[in-house]
Design an enzyme around this catalytic site. Structure first.
Site, PDB file in Angstrom:
ATOM      1  N   GLU A   1     -29.948  34.684  43.469  1.00 23.01           N
ATOM      2  CA  GLU A   1     -30.094  34.171  44.781  1.00 23.01           C
ATOM      3  C   GLU A   1     -28.669  34.363  45.171  1.00 23.01           C
ATOM      4  OE1 GLU A   1     -30.612  29.679  47.023  1.00 23.01           O
ATOM      5  OE2 GLU A   1     -31.905  30.245  45.185  1.00 23.01           O
TER       6      GLU A   1
ATOM      7  N   LYS B   1     -32.606  20.858  43.398  1.00 26.27           N
ATOM      8  CA  LYS B   1     -32.822  22.175  43.359  1.00 26.27           C
ATOM      9  C   LYS B   1     -31.579  22.920  43.461  1.00 26.27           C
ATOM     10  CE  LYS B   1     -33.501  26.646  44.756  1.00 26.27           C
ATOM     11  NZ  LYS B   1     -32.917  27.359  45.370  1.00 26.27           N
TER      12      LYS B   1
ATOM     13  N   ASP C   1     -33.403  27.938  27.057  1.00 23.90           N
ATOM     14  CA  ASP C   1     -34.842  27.968  27.680  1.00 23.90           C
ATOM     15  C   ASP C   1     -34.807  26.793  28.992  1.00 23.90           C
ATOM     16  OD1 ASP C   1     -37.515  27.141  28.606  1.00 23.90           O
ATOM     17  OD2 ASP C   1     -38.200  26.569  26.369  1.00 23.90           O
TER      18      ASP C   1
ATOM     19  N   HIS D   1     -24.439  31.055  53.779  1.00 30.71           N
ATOM     20  CA  HIS D   1     -25.660  31.637  53.042  1.00 30.71           C
ATOM     21  C   HIS D   1     -26.105  32.954  53.509  1.00 30.71           C
ATOM     22  CE1 HIS D   1     -29.172  31.947  50.517  1.00 30.71           C
ATOM     23  NE2 HIS D   1     -29.785  32.250  51.528  1.00 30.71           N
TER      24      HIS D   1
END
Length: 447
Positions: A85, A280, A296, A393
């Site tokens: 991202e 998130k 993991d 962004h």
């Protein structure tokens, strides 16, 4: 629709690729070439990757970036981040630089307890089961001594085993709830091996227990498995400074910035719809480091989001206050990580990442990962409460859009220059490149 295939796992790599290319692609040759293009040219390295999982046909790459200037407890780190991202690495780096000038990040490992459970059905007198458990508890621990001896030498092992009555949730349902300290190992295989041995001993001892009826002796073990919910494997990362030091943005006063920032965090504490996106963003930072260090990330994600719901409603993982003129921003996050075992000693990029971090212990890695999450959250909230998140962004995302449009290097340079003073959007980028190509075409026609 393709036909079912028998014995796929028995096919060699080339045969698997040929079958997939033939069954699923309009141009099998093109698909085969793309699959092979992502093979590593080093045959030994490719073989190592092939053997990580089953039915491998090729590699799936993620960029590995680095975020420098992290001051954690007075020590400087450059943090590796594996993520696709745009703007995540840049945002983390910017936050790291901001806080390095204001005392850096402070971290504390609050605890490292991990959990495993033997889930079983017992149809009988609860008091008799409790007496039985008290009698066999030491046998359970002694029965796994060959499994725990090496872990105990390193200072870890089994902390405790307790009997839990869960019959209010499901008829006749009980647990052996075991807690562990696995030191620098994530410990999944160690914990699961111990649990399966507990289950075996539990059943055999029950069958010989004279106080049980024949029905009570028939304990049914449903499953033995570790839990990825680790509410007592917690690390805290925080930053703080006088409010007047929050003076980087000339368009807003430090006092107004602090107030708006804290309000944004409070909204995420109270509103689950916002909290999910808020968290998130935190996981953008955490997952990127977890992946880069061979841990993991699915287990981490599951445990973190369960922790965010521990009080009955999904809420923010981070918190902020101003007290006595001091701005404080912190996160408490559960992180069950390892720096030995698994991919840590196999994957070359994982070994490189861990060496870049100074070959940390599991506790040290917990602290680094938590800081990456806090930095990412700070950067996102600072953008959201000032310029808006899309400005930065989308500028970082511009190159992805230009690559989608197959822009030439000359077109990319002109586009980057153009969007220094213009708002970036997918439509705007498309229009600009189309106009640029139209102008070039007209010039060539005139010539």
């Amino acid at each position: 629709m393709s036909k079912a295939v028998a014995g796929f796992s028995k096919l060699n790599k080339q045969e698997k690729i040929e079958w997939i290319a033939k069954e699923y692609f309009a141009n099998p040759e093109e698909a085969t070439n793309l699959i092979k293009k992502y093979w590593n040219s080093d045959a030994d390295l490719q073989k190592l990757h092939d053997e990580f999982i089953e039915n491998t046909i090729t590699n799936f790459y993620l960029p590995l970036g680095i975020a420098p200037n992290f001051n954690i407890n007075g020590k400087n780190f450059t943090i590796p981040m594996a993520i696709e991202e745009s703007s995540v690495v840049a945002a983390a780096s910017k936050a790291a630089k901001f806080w390095s000038a204001r005392g850096g990040f402070k971290t504390t490992v609050l605890d490292t307890e991990k959990i495993g459970q033997v889930h079983f059905i017992y149809k009988g007198d609860k008091s008799k089961l409790e007496s039985f458990f008290t009698a066999v508890k030491n046998k359970l621990i002694e029965g796994v001594s060959t499994l725990t001896q090496n872990m105990e030498k390193r200072g870890g092992g089994i902390r405790d085993i307790v009997l839990r009555d869960k019959t209010d949730a499901l008829d006749n349902y009980y647990q052996l709830h075991a807690t562990f300290n696995t030191i620098d190992s994530m410990g999944a295989n160690f914990i699961n091996s111990c649990l399966e041995k507990f289950a075996e001993i539990l059943k055999s001892e029950a069958e010989q227990h004279t106080a049980f009826t024949e029905e009570e002796k028939q304990i049914q073990v449903v499953m033995s498995i570790l839990s990825n919910y680790v509410p007592n494997c917690i690390v805290r990362a925080e930053v703080s400074c006088p409010v007047e030091d929050l003076n980087e943005d000339k368009n807003i006063s430090p006092e107004d910035f602090a107030e708006k920032f804290i309000t944004a965090v409070t909204i995420a504490e109270k509103e689950p719809y916002r909290a999910v996106t808020h968290n998130k963003g935190i996981m953008n930072g955490i997952d990127a480091v977890v992946i880069a260090t061979g841990n993991d990330f699915r287990a981490v994600e599951a445990g973190v989001h369960a922790y965010a719901s521990k009080d009955g409603s999904y809420s923010s993982l981070s918190h902020a206050t101003v007290e006595n003129g001091i701005f404080r921003f912190w996160i408490d996050v559960p992180l069950a990580l390892g720096t030995v075992g698994g991919l840590t000693s196999l994957h070359p990029m994982v070994k490189l990442s861990l060496e870049m971090l100074g070959k940390p212990s599991a506790k040290e890695l917990m602290q680094i990962v938590a800081v990456a999450g806090l930095a990412q959250n700070f950067a996102a909230l600072r953008s959201l409460t000032t310029t808006g998140i899309q400005k930065g962004h989308m500028k970082m995302h511009l190159m992805n859009i230009l690559n989608q449009l197959k822009a030439t290097e000359t077109e990319k340079l002109k586009a980057v220059k153009h969007f220094e003073t213009n708002t970036v959007s997918h439509a705007a980028a498309v229009n600009y490149i189309e106009e640029l190509r139209k102008e070039n075409s007209e010039k060539q026609t005139v010539q």
